[in-house]
Design a protein around this motif. Structure first.
Motif, PDB file in Angstrom:
ATOM      1  N   MET A 103     -44.305  44.503  26.927  1.00 56.24           N
ATOM      2  CA  MET A 103     -43.024  43.817  26.949  1.00 56.24           C
ATOM      3  C   MET A 103     -42.366  42.935  25.605  1.00 56.24           C
ATOM      4  O   MET A 103     -43.226  42.078  24.646  1.00 56.24           O
ATOM      5  CB  MET A 103     -43.607  43.124  27.861  1.00 56.24           C
ATOM      6  CG  MET A 103     -41.974  41.753  28.595  1.00 56.24           C
ATOM      7  SD  MET A 103     -42.052  41.254  30.104  1.00 56.24           S
ATOM      8  CE  MET A 103     -43.730  39.710  29.365  1.00 56.24           C
ATOM      9  N   HIS A 104     -42.045  42.693  24.882  1.00 54.56           N
ATOM     10  CA  HIS A 104     -41.436  41.686  23.746  1.00 54.56           C
ATOM     11  C   HIS A 104     -39.601  40.472  24.372  1.00 54.56           C
ATOM     12  O   HIS A 104     -39.099  41.485  24.516  1.00 54.56           O
ATOM     13  CB  HIS A 104     -40.846  42.348  22.834  1.00 54.56           C
ATOM     14  CG  HIS A 104     -42.245  43.483  22.520  1.00 54.56           C
ATOM     15  ND1 HIS A 104     -43.172  43.051  22.089  1.00 54.56           N
ATOM     16  CD2 HIS A 104     -42.582  44.958  22.125  1.00 54.56           C
ATOM     17  CE1 HIS A 104     -43.927  44.156  21.008  1.00 54.56           C
ATOM     18  NE2 HIS A 104     -43.905  45.020  22.093  1.00 54.56           N
ATOM     19  N   ALA A 105     -39.649  39.752  23.607  1.00 49.97           N
ATOM     20  CA  ALA A 105     -39.097  38.806  23.614  1.00 49.97           C
ATOM     21  C   ALA A 105     -37.873  39.452  22.497  1.00 49.97           C
ATOM     22  O   ALA A 105     -38.628  39.255  21.585  1.00 49.97           O
ATOM     23  CB  ALA A 105     -39.217  37.543  23.687  1.00 49.97           C
ATOM     24  N   GLU A 106     -36.668  39.247  23.391  1.00 50.52           N
ATOM     25  CA  GLU A 106     -35.669  39.376  21.289  1.00 50.52           C
ATOM     26  C   GLU A 106     -34.769  38.799  21.157  1.00 50.52           C
ATOM     27  O   GLU A 106     -34.812  38.479  19.801  1.00 50.52           O
ATOM     28  CB  GLU A 106     -35.336  41.321  21.630  1.00 50.52           C
ATOM     29  CG  GLU A 106     -35.480  42.524  22.065  1.00 50.52           C
ATOM     30  CD  GLU A 106     -36.139  42.632  21.060  1.00 50.52           C
ATOM     31  OE1 GLU A 106     -36.188  42.799  19.655  1.00 50.52           O
ATOM     32  OE2 GLU A 106     -37.215  43.751  21.045  1.00 50.52           O
ATOM     33  N   TYR A 107     -34.232  38.041  22.195  1.00 46.12           N
ATOM     34  CA  TYR A 107     -33.323  37.386  21.008  1.00 46.12           C
ATOM     35  C   TYR A 107     -33.200  35.885  22.142  1.00 46.12           C
ATOM     36  O   TYR A 107     -33.482  36.082  23.722  1.00 46.12           O
ATOM     37  CB  TYR A 107     -31.600  37.950  20.937  1.00 46.12           C
ATOM     38  CG  TYR A 107     -31.055  37.193  20.515  1.00 46.12           C
ATOM     39  CD1 TYR A 107     -30.333  36.679  19.622  1.00 46.12           C
ATOM     40  CD2 TYR A 107     -30.272  37.077  21.799  1.00 46.12           C
ATOM     41  CE1 TYR A 107     -29.842  35.576  19.236  1.00 46.12           C
ATOM     42  CE2 TYR A 107     -28.921  36.350  21.322  1.00 46.12           C
ATOM     43  CZ  TYR A 107     -28.586  35.555  19.919  1.00 46.12           C
ATOM     44  OH  TYR A 107     -27.301  34.570  19.976  1.00 46.12           O
ATOM     45  N   LEU A 123     -33.245  34.124  27.565  1.00 42.11           N
ATOM     46  CA  LEU A 123     -33.750  35.205  26.753  1.00 42.11           C
ATOM     47  C   LEU A 123     -33.232  36.187  27.347  1.00 42.11           C
ATOM     48  O   LEU A 123     -33.647  36.807  28.315  1.00 42.11           O
ATOM     49  CB  LEU A 123     -35.247  34.802  26.386  1.00 42.11           C
ATOM     50  CG  LEU A 123     -35.998  35.144  26.111  1.00 42.11           C
ATOM     51  CD1 LEU A 123     -36.219  35.052  25.314  1.00 42.11           C
ATOM     52  CD2 LEU A 123     -37.740  35.220  26.372  1.00 42.11           C
ATOM     53  N   THR A 124     -33.868  37.484  26.076  1.00 43.12           N
ATOM     54  CA  THR A 124     -33.553  39.009  26.633  1.00 43.12           C
ATOM     55  C   THR A 124     -34.695  39.556  26.179  1.00 43.12           C
ATOM     56  O   THR A 124     -35.504  39.359  25.119  1.00 43.12           O
ATOM     57  CB  THR A 124     -32.354  39.784  25.516  1.00 43.12           C
ATOM     58  OG1 THR A 124     -32.552  39.716  23.961  1.00 43.12           O
ATOM     59  CG2 THR A 124     -31.530  39.401  25.541  1.00 43.12           C
ATOM     60  N   LEU A 125     -35.470  40.216  26.936  1.00 40.76           N
ATOM     61  CA  LEU A 125     -36.855  40.866  27.413  1.00 40.76           C
ATOM     62  C   LEU A 125     -36.710  42.785  26.874  1.00 40.76           C
ATOM     63  O   LEU A 125     -35.696  43.265  27.635  1.00 40.76           O
ATOM     64  CB  LEU A 125     -37.901  40.783  28.464  1.00 40.76           C
ATOM     65  CG  LEU A 125     -37.827  39.569  28.621  1.00 40.76           C
ATOM     66  CD1 LEU A 125     -38.974  39.016  29.928  1.00 40.76           C
ATOM     67  CD2 LEU A 125     -38.512  38.927  27.671  1.00 40.76           C
ATOM     68  N   SER A 126     -37.490  42.825  25.802  1.00 41.46           N
ATOM     69  CA  SER A 126     -36.772  44.584  25.853  1.00 41.46           C
ATOM     70  C   SER A 126     -38.440  45.097  26.628  1.00 41.46           C
ATOM     71  O   SER A 126     -39.712  44.898  26.655  1.00 41.46           O
ATOM     72  CB  SER A 126     -36.902  44.973  24.551  1.00 41.46           C
ATOM     73  OG  SER A 126     -38.207  44.408  23.545  1.00 41.46           O
ATOM     74  N   CYS A 137     -29.072  42.875  31.264  1.00 42.53           N
ATOM     75  CA  CYS A 137     -28.267  42.545  29.755  1.00 42.53           C
ATOM     76  C   CYS A 137     -26.859  42.602  30.161  1.00 42.53           C
ATOM     77  O   CYS A 137     -26.363  43.381  30.243  1.00 42.53           O
ATOM     78  CB  CYS A 137     -29.031  43.338  28.662  1.00 42.53           C
ATOM     79  SG  CYS A 137     -30.947  42.748  28.982  1.00 42.53           S
ATOM     80  N   THR A 138     -26.239  42.748  28.840  1.00 43.02           N
ATOM     81  CA  THR A 138     -25.030  43.110  28.364  1.00 43.02           C
ATOM     82  C   THR A 138     -25.039  44.199  27.344  1.00 43.02           C
ATOM     83  O   THR A 138     -25.174  43.175  26.723  1.00 43.02           O
ATOM     84  CB  THR A 138     -23.733  42.291  28.785  1.00 43.02           C
ATOM     85  OG1 THR A 138     -24.064  41.489  29.837  1.00 43.02           O
ATOM     86  CG2 THR A 138     -22.402  42.222  28.231  1.00 43.02           C
ATOM     87  N   PRO A 139     -24.603  44.583  27.249  1.00 42.88           N
ATOM     88  CA  PRO A 139     -24.603  45.639  28.311  1.00 42.88           C
ATOM     89  C   PRO A 139     -26.178  46.398  29.387  1.00 42.88           C
ATOM     90  O   PRO A 139     -27.053  45.921  28.459  1.00 42.88           O
ATOM     91  CB  PRO A 139     -23.765  46.982  28.100  1.00 42.88           C
ATOM     92  CG  PRO A 139     -25.011  47.243  26.383  1.00 42.88           C
ATOM     93  CD  PRO A 139     -24.313  45.888  26.041  1.00 42.88           C
ATOM     94  N   PRO A 140     -25.808  46.956  30.107  1.00 40.57           N
ATOM     95  CA  PRO A 140     -26.638  47.193  31.040  1.00 40.57           C
ATOM     96  C   PRO A 140     -27.334  48.202  30.614  1.00 40.57           C
ATOM     97  O   PRO A 140     -26.855  49.135  29.384  1.00 40.57           O
ATOM     98  CB  PRO A 140     -26.567  47.730  32.533  1.00 40.57           C
ATOM     99  CG  PRO A 140     -24.767  46.793  32.493  1.00 40.57           C
ATOM    100  CD  PRO A 140     -23.863  46.769  31.422  1.00 40.57           C
ATOM    101  N   SER A 141     -28.871  48.398  30.564  1.00 38.14           N
ATOM    102  CA  SER A 141     -29.323  48.591  30.742  1.00 38.14           C
ATOM    103  C   SER A 141     -31.055  48.785  31.461  1.00 38.14           C
ATOM    104  O   SER A 141     -32.053  47.932  31.037  1.00 38.14           O
ATOM    105  CB  SER A 141     -30.656  48.469  28.699  1.00 38.14           C
ATOM    106  OG  SER A 141     -31.352  49.206  27.711  1.00 38.14           O
ATOM    107  N   VAL A 174     -33.775  36.969  31.422  1.00 37.50           N
ATOM    108  CA  VAL A 174     -34.519  36.038  31.762  1.00 37.50           C
ATOM    109  C   VAL A 174     -33.297  34.348  31.580  1.00 37.50           C
ATOM    110  O   VAL A 174     -33.546  34.355  30.404  1.00 37.50           O
ATOM    111  CB  VAL A 174     -36.007  35.840  31.271  1.00 37.50           C
ATOM    112  CG1 VAL A 174     -36.442  36.877  32.270  1.00 37.50           C
ATOM    113  CG2 VAL A 174     -36.461  35.988  30.396  1.00 37.50           C
ATOM    114  N   THR A 175     -33.424  33.567  32.718  1.00 47.33           N
ATOM    115  CA  THR A 175     -33.016  32.280  32.749  1.00 47.33           C
ATOM    116  C   THR A 175     -33.986  31.571  32.826  1.00 47.33           C
ATOM    117  O   THR A 175     -34.565  31.298  34.155  1.00 47.33           O
ATOM    118  CB  THR A 175     -31.419  32.416  32.925  1.00 47.33           C
ATOM    119  OG1 THR A 175     -30.972  32.937  32.324  1.00 47.33           O
ATOM    120  CG2 THR A 175     -30.925  31.096  32.981  1.00 47.33           C
TER     121      THR A 175
END
Length: 487
Positions: free
Chosen positions: A79-83, A123-126, A162-166, A172-173
């Protein structure tokens, strides 16, 4: 061998957990299982043979063969934080805010890769494999790092697509993050994140922080022991980051009153954008300075946080040593005439040099400068050709030919006269100078007619600046006619 799925009666495998995939017989004696897509992560399972499996001729397996099994483990989930994004922070800084801008010294997030999360940030998590958001949202949580100022924080986190969904991304907020508190966003060990996968063997986490305090993030507190890592500025203008901008209506004079420099120097502050200040002072080279900012609750950033104390101590860089002789790409011939003698001196541009000696010197090696002159006479064809075409192997080499008329100060650019004495005479047709400076060597040529000397410097806009001097007294020559040729 027919198309479609293999009949179950021909499938020899028994899995301890359900894994989506297909079985095929590669040969009459080799069966192969292929998962649907990638192997689900975090699985621990065994594969055995069906006890009821029979060969085409009706032969069955012995009890020992039926009891054989193999254990398998698939790779872990990562798991990584992207942006991170904050509309409020971007508006306060005219789009320059970045969640991973290094935190100031003394803050909880200092020297971490934590993402700063303003109140409206997301924050987006991948993930390395597919996850199901409903399972992630039920187990992920925020935990203040040990030693945080508020260990019993009420921070919460919401999880969405996410946008677009994946299938490998989650948005996460966080909410209720405290100022200057470092958090771990945690997916705990033993968590279920997808119906087809196992549970996490280890805890996964990324670091977040609440709003960072209003403090200037200086590059160093004090000079480090390792000099190679020291911050040694060589400029008199320094850009200061306003991470969250300034509260509207904040006068720069009020902010300037919080600054001090030791040893004292007059300084100015100017606004160079929503998120930048420019500090200017007449810093001297090779001098230690301390810039201090006093805390002031009346001065606030765009989020209303008060100004905190900060300081930095550094040693400015030494002035760069410089010894520049007049130069041109080609060698220069001097006229042969009793009425027009070659020059007896020449100008050089000098800066940042504490001493200037010829040949052997007692000065520090880093400051010592020397100049050698190669000259070829009218009848010395071999020396003339060597000087023209093979500068590094000159048979006719003269040295120790002169001295500066005066020693320059430790900084600032000055033009000084170098005396050649009687080294050049009316028979000299070519002169090449070799300059030694700061462990390096480069060649330059002398351009002259009689006592006139010229230094030409190309400017960035394509123009050429030319100084014409009288090499006998280093005085400027007015109304000199200069022709510049280009190839």
């Amino acid at each position: 061998w027919s198309p479609g799925s293999l009949p179950e009666r021909l499938n020899p495998f028994v899995f301890s957990v359900a894994v989506s995939g297909s079985v095929r017989w590669v040969t009459t004696s080799i069966a192969r299982f292929d998962p649907s897509g990638e192997w689900p992560p975090e699985l621990d399972f065994t594969v055995g043979i069906k006890p009821t499996f029979t060969a085409f001729d009706g032969t069955t397996l012995s009890p020992a063969e039926v009891s054989l099994s193999h254990e398998f483990t698939t790779g872990p989930l990562s798991m990584h934080a992207e942006y991170a994004h904050s509309d409020a922070a971007l508006a306060l800084t005219n789009g320059s805010w970045w969640a991973q801008t290094p935190a100031p010294h003394g803050t909880s997030a200092f020297e971490t890769s934590a993402f700063e999360m303003p109140p409206d940030a997301w924050l987006t998590l991948s993930f390395s494999s597919d996850v199901q958001l409903e399972k992630i949202s039920s187990v992920v949580y925020l935990r203040p790092v040990v030693g945080a100022a508020h260990p019993h924080s009420n921070a919460t986190v919401a999880v969405g697509p996410c946008t677009p969904p994946s299938a490998r991304c989650a948005l996460v907020t966080p909410a209720n993050l405290d100022v200057d508190v470092l958090y771990d966003l945690v997916l705990p060990a033993g968590a279920t994140f997808h119906a087809a996968a196992g549970t996490t063997r280890d805890e996964l986490s990324v670091k977040l922080s609440g709003l960072l305090p209003f403090a200037f993030p200086f590059l160093q507190l004090e000079p480090p022991k390792d000099l190679w890592a020291a911050f040694e500025p060589e400029y008199r203008r320094h850009t200061l980051l306003l991470r969250h901008g300034l509260e509207p209506g904040t006068p720069l004079d009020a902010l300037l009153s919080a600054f001090s420099i030791s040893p004292p120097l007059p300084l100015t502050l100017s606004r160079r954008g929503a998120a930048r200040l420019m500090l200017e002072a007449a810093f001297e080279p090779d001098t230690q300075y301390t810039i201090a900012v006093a805390a002031d609750p009346s001065i606030r950033d765009g989020f209303g946080l008060p100004l905190c104390a900060a300081s930095t101590t550094f040693v400015t860089a030494s002035a760069r040593p410089s010894f520049v002789a007049p130069s041109a790409e080609e060698a220069v011939r001097f006229p042969v005439s009793a009425a027009l003698r070659p020059p007896t001196g020449w100008p050089v541009a000098v800066s940042g040099v504490s001493c200037f000696e010829w040949g052997e010197t007692a000065c520090a090696p880093n400051d010592a400068k020397s100049l050698a002159l190669s000259a070829a006479s009218e009848g010395d064809t071999r020396a003339l050709l060597a000087a023209l075409f093979n500068r590094h192997q000159r048979p006719a080499r003269l040295s120790l030919l002169g001295h500066l008329s005066s020693h320059p100060p430790s900084d600032g650019l000055h033009v000084r006269a170098v005396s050649f004495g009687n080294a050049l005479n009316t028979s000299t047709q070519l002169a090449l100078a070799t300059t030694h400076s700061w462990r390096s060597e480069f060649d330059s040529v002398l351009i002259s007619s009689g006592s006139l000397a010229a230094i030409a410097i190309g400017a960035a806009d394509g123009s050429t600046l030319v100084w014409v001097l009288d090499s006998r007294d280093n005085a400027p020559v007015r109304d000199a006619r200069v022709a510049v040729y280009e190839r």
